[in-house]
Design a protein around this motif. Structure first.
Motif: not given
Length: 264
Positions: A90-112
């Motif tokens: 749960g801890l990494p999932r909650a944090c990764q979702r926010i990190s992905f959202a920030v990258d999504f806002a900047e790049h439009g797509i997220v490639d891990p």
């Protein structure tokens, strides 16, 4: 839901959260039930906006909520019987979702494989854990381990006494850099909040005396407890609807109080 009311206690909490987020410490927040700890934490991290945005099942999600991008804060609530595996996931999932959202806002797509910071929760700056009283010794150790491996602040929110309980875990306790006690609203501030939520009618026959008395009665009954205020206002609306009343009077407040377990 009624609009969020910014109070002095919420501003104090926001300053506390900003400090934890900036200095990347562990912060501890405690207070009696119903005073608004969870509401403040959810508003600070933009949870309501995030949940609405995340629930959209469309090809184009639209822009990430501004509050989420500003806070870069993950919000996690352990279950009552949270297992070590649930916390580890749960801890990494909650944090990764926010990190992905920030990258999504900047790049439009997220490639891990390209945006590796998202994969390791590197864009998340603060993790708020609500209902921290539910964590057992193993859970607190997992929080400490996650904090040690990630460059972010962590806030634990719980009931009064959690600060004494954490003193029994010296490795975690030594990492607590900020502490914040969330207090009940004062009578004056609660009066101001109620005046905004329940505005008086300008053409009242008694000049607003009954309305002001009713507000004072609500303040006396609830004693600054946000949760009790919300429950009482719900009952007041029900009493007004059933009796086809528009005015707020002490009699209406008293009738609503009779329907509550707390307040007798």
């Amino acid at each position: 839901m009624p609009p969020f009311q910014t109070t002095h206690e919420h501003r104090r909490f926001a300053e506390f959260a900003d400090a934890v987020r900036t200095h990347r410490y562990i912060g501890l927040c405690w207070g009696p039930p119903g005073v608004g700890k969870t509401l403040s934490a959810r508003h600070y991290s933009g949870v309501d906006d995030w949940e609405q945005w995340e629930s959209l099942f469309t090809d184009t999600l639209g822009p990430v909520p501004e509050r989420v991008l500003e806070a870069r804060t993950a919000f996690f609530t352990p279950t009552v019987m949270a297992t070590p595996k649930q916390i580890d996931q749960g801890l990494p999932r909650a944090c990764q979702r926010i990190s992905f959202a920030v990258d999504f806002a900047e790049h439009g797509i997220v490639d891990p494989y390209v945006h590796t910071e998202s994969r390791s929760s590197g864009r998340t700056e603060l993790l708020i854990i609500d209902e921290a009283d539910r964590l057992k010794a193993t859970g607190f150790e997992q929080v400490r381990d996650y904090f040690d491996h990630h460059h972010m602040g962590v806030i634990l929110i719980g009931m009064p006494g959690i600060e004494k309980r954490l003193a029994r875990y010296p490795q975690l306790y030594s990492r607590i850099g900020f502490a914040h006690e969330y207090r009940q609203l004062t009578a004056d501030e609660l009066t101001a909040v109620l005046a905004r939520r329940l505005p008086a009618e300008g053409d009242a026959a008694d000049g607003g005396v009954a309305h002001a008395t009713a507000i004072a009665t609500i303040v006396r009954i609830t004693a600054g407890n946000f949760r009790l205020v919300d429950r009482l206002l719900t009952q007041i609306e029900r009493v007004q609807t059933v009796n086809d009343l528009n005015e707020l009077t002490p009699e209406v407040v008293e009738a609503a109080r009779q329907a509550l377990l707390i307040g007798h």
